[in-house]
Design a protein around this motif. Structure first.
Motif, PDB file in Angstrom:
ATOM      1  N   ARG A 183      42.175  48.744  31.676  1.00 22.11           N
ATOM      2  CA  ARG A 183      42.732  48.990  33.086  1.00 22.11           C
ATOM      3  C   ARG A 183      42.108  48.498  34.079  1.00 22.11           C
ATOM      4  O   ARG A 183      40.697  48.758  34.463  1.00 22.11           O
ATOM      5  CB  ARG A 183      42.969  50.530  33.051  1.00 22.11           C
ATOM      6  CG  ARG A 183      44.142  51.100  32.238  1.00 22.11           C
ATOM      7  CD  ARG A 183      44.278  52.320  32.518  1.00 22.11           C
ATOM      8  NE  ARG A 183      43.328  53.311  32.075  1.00 22.11           N
ATOM      9  CZ  ARG A 183      42.721  53.613  31.048  1.00 22.11           C
ATOM     10  NH1 ARG A 183      43.489  53.216  30.061  1.00 22.11           N
ATOM     11  NH2 ARG A 183      41.691  54.464  30.889  1.00 22.11           N
ATOM     12  N   TYR A 184      42.624  47.667  34.875  1.00 17.62           N
ATOM     13  CA  TYR A 184      42.146  47.184  36.339  1.00 17.62           C
ATOM     14  C   TYR A 184      42.668  47.541  37.394  1.00 17.62           C
ATOM     15  O   TYR A 184      44.038  47.569  37.207  1.00 17.62           O
ATOM     16  CB  TYR A 184      42.106  45.412  36.170  1.00 17.62           C
ATOM     17  CG  TYR A 184      41.632  44.718  35.044  1.00 17.62           C
ATOM     18  CD1 TYR A 184      40.162  44.397  35.087  1.00 17.62           C
ATOM     19  CD2 TYR A 184      42.203  44.685  33.800  1.00 17.62           C
ATOM     20  CE1 TYR A 184      39.612  43.622  34.272  1.00 17.62           C
ATOM     21  CE2 TYR A 184      41.612  43.983  32.886  1.00 17.62           C
ATOM     22  CZ  TYR A 184      40.377  43.425  32.965  1.00 17.62           C
ATOM     23  OH  TYR A 184      39.831  42.960  31.838  1.00 17.62           O
ATOM     24  N   TYR A 185      41.926  47.950  38.018  1.00 11.87           N
ATOM     25  CA  TYR A 185      42.694  48.848  39.428  1.00 11.87           C
ATOM     26  C   TYR A 185      42.290  48.079  40.668  1.00 11.87           C
ATOM     27  O   TYR A 185      41.140  47.407  40.803  1.00 11.87           O
ATOM     28  CB  TYR A 185      42.197  50.104  39.877  1.00 11.87           C
ATOM     29  CG  TYR A 185      42.314  51.096  38.739  1.00 11.87           C
ATOM     30  CD1 TYR A 185      43.732  52.016  38.824  1.00 11.87           C
ATOM     31  CD2 TYR A 185      41.762  51.537  37.510  1.00 11.87           C
ATOM     32  CE1 TYR A 185      43.834  52.858  38.076  1.00 11.87           C
ATOM     33  CE2 TYR A 185      41.801  52.441  36.779  1.00 11.87           C
ATOM     34  CZ  TYR A 185      43.199  53.391  36.854  1.00 11.87           C
ATOM     35  OH  TYR A 185      43.425  54.173  35.990  1.00 11.87           O
ATOM     36  N   THR A 186      43.274  47.839  41.444  1.00 10.99           N
ATOM     37  CA  THR A 186      43.308  47.202  42.716  1.00 10.99           C
ATOM     38  C   THR A 186      43.396  48.224  43.883  1.00 10.99           C
ATOM     39  O   THR A 186      44.480  48.923  43.752  1.00 10.99           O
ATOM     40  CB  THR A 186      44.013  45.792  43.014  1.00 10.99           C
ATOM     41  OG1 THR A 186      45.469  46.237  43.130  1.00 10.99           O
ATOM     42  CG2 THR A 186      43.297  44.857  42.008  1.00 10.99           C
ATOM     43  N   ILE A 187      42.528  48.162  44.871  1.00 10.83           N
ATOM     44  CA  ILE A 187      42.629  49.242  45.817  1.00 10.83           C
ATOM     45  C   ILE A 187      42.499  48.388  47.138  1.00 10.83           C
ATOM     46  O   ILE A 187      41.636  47.392  47.311  1.00 10.83           O
ATOM     47  CB  ILE A 187      41.753  50.317  45.709  1.00 10.83           C
ATOM     48  CG1 ILE A 187      41.890  51.025  44.378  1.00 10.83           C
ATOM     49  CG2 ILE A 187      41.668  51.355  46.777  1.00 10.83           C
ATOM     50  CD1 ILE A 187      40.677  51.892  43.971  1.00 10.83           C
ATOM     51  N   ALA A 188      43.126  48.701  48.218  1.00  8.76           N
ATOM     52  CA  ALA A 188      42.955  48.283  49.743  1.00  8.76           C
ATOM     53  C   ALA A 188      41.611  48.555  49.988  1.00  8.76           C
ATOM     54  O   ALA A 188      41.185  49.712  49.695  1.00  8.76           O
ATOM     55  CB  ALA A 188      43.789  48.534  50.684  1.00  8.76           C
ATOM     56  N   SER A 189      40.681  47.462  50.740  1.00 15.79           N
ATOM     57  CA  SER A 189      39.195  47.778  50.763  1.00 15.79           C
ATOM     58  C   SER A 189      39.204  49.058  51.869  1.00 15.79           C
ATOM     59  O   SER A 189      38.031  49.694  52.074  1.00 15.79           O
ATOM     60  CB  SER A 189      38.941  46.639  51.589  1.00 15.79           C
ATOM     61  OG  SER A 189      39.669  46.176  52.644  1.00 15.79           O
ATOM     62  N   THR A 190      40.134  49.282  52.589  1.00 20.21           N
ATOM     63  CA  THR A 190      40.228  50.470  53.683  1.00 20.21           C
ATOM     64  C   THR A 190      40.478  51.804  52.907  1.00 20.21           C
ATOM     65  O   THR A 190      40.548  52.863  53.562  1.00 20.21           O
ATOM     66  CB  THR A 190      40.882  50.256  55.043  1.00 20.21           C
ATOM     67  OG1 THR A 190      42.221  49.986  54.544  1.00 20.21           O
ATOM     68  CG2 THR A 190      40.262  48.794  55.736  1.00 20.21           C
ATOM     69  N   ASP A 191      40.868  51.842  51.791  1.00 19.38           N
ATOM     70  CA  ASP A 191      41.334  53.014  51.115  1.00 19.38           C
ATOM     71  C   ASP A 191      40.301  53.839  50.129  1.00 19.38           C
ATOM     72  O   ASP A 191      40.376  53.577  49.137  1.00 19.38           O
ATOM     73  CB  ASP A 191      42.639  52.732  50.164  1.00 19.38           C
ATOM     74  CG  ASP A 191      43.131  53.773  49.691  1.00 19.38           C
ATOM     75  OD1 ASP A 191      43.065  55.040  49.998  1.00 19.38           O
ATOM     76  OD2 ASP A 191      44.329  53.656  48.997  1.00 19.38           O
TER      77      ASP A 191
END
Length: 180
Positions: free
Chosen positions: A37-45
């Motif tokens: 599982r690869y997660y992407t998250i906004a850098s400000t989150d």
């Protein structure tokens, strides 16, 4: 020995309710199938990053987290978001190319748009296999799709809604009942 086939999965997390709904959705799945599982998250989150660590703390799986640029900030004008979305798009191309997901699971945050477009373009040029892209519209979207849903309905994406009346307004959607 009979081993289950696994599916490399890219999960896009968004702020607040999007993240909560995504983890409710994931908690009802067999995580042994959806890995890595690869997660992407906004850098400000920072909140989503914390929630992801809490969710994954009991698994022995390798988690892969990437922080990406936001497409649109809360309150940002639609006009200026064109430019931030383009910037985000160019920064996620190498990420999608490296991950080569078989499944992209999204539920509405604007950061999903550049990822979806990057994956479709990379597959169009035969640089990756085209992933299955599943968009689960938020439970709170009762009368219309979110902006992300409205954009994604024009792309080869499976759009799942939790209210039957949305399929009458948006024929590309599929009603699946309440998930979260």
């Amino acid at each position: 020995m009979n081993q289950k086939k696994t599916i490399s999965t890219l999960i896009v997390l968004g702020s607040g309710g999007h993240t909560t709904e995504m983890f409710r959705l994931l908690s009802g799945t067999d995580l042994n199938v959806y890995k890595p599982r690869y997660y992407t998250i906004a850098s400000t989150d920072t909140m989503s990053a914390k929630k992801m660590k809490e969710f994954e703390q009991n698994t022995l799986d390798d988690m892969n987290v990437s922080f990406i640029n936001r497409s649109r900030h809360v309150g940002q004008s639609y006009f200026s978001s064109i430019f931030t979305t383009l910037w985000a798009f160019f920064t996620v191309i190498p990420l999608v190319y490296r991950i080569r997901p078989k499944l992209i699971l999204i539920n509405g945050p604007g950061t999903c748009i550049p990822i979806v477009i990057a994956s479709l373009l990379l597959s169009l040029f035969f640089l990756i296999d085209r992933p299955k892209i599943v968009f689960v519209e938020s439970i709170c979207r009762v009368q219309s799709l979110s902006l992300s849903g409205k954009i994604l309905q024009y792309l080869p994406v499976h759009i799942l809604v939790q209210w039957p009346q949305l399929t009458e307004i948006y024929p590309k959607t599929q009603y699946i009942g309440r998930l979260v």
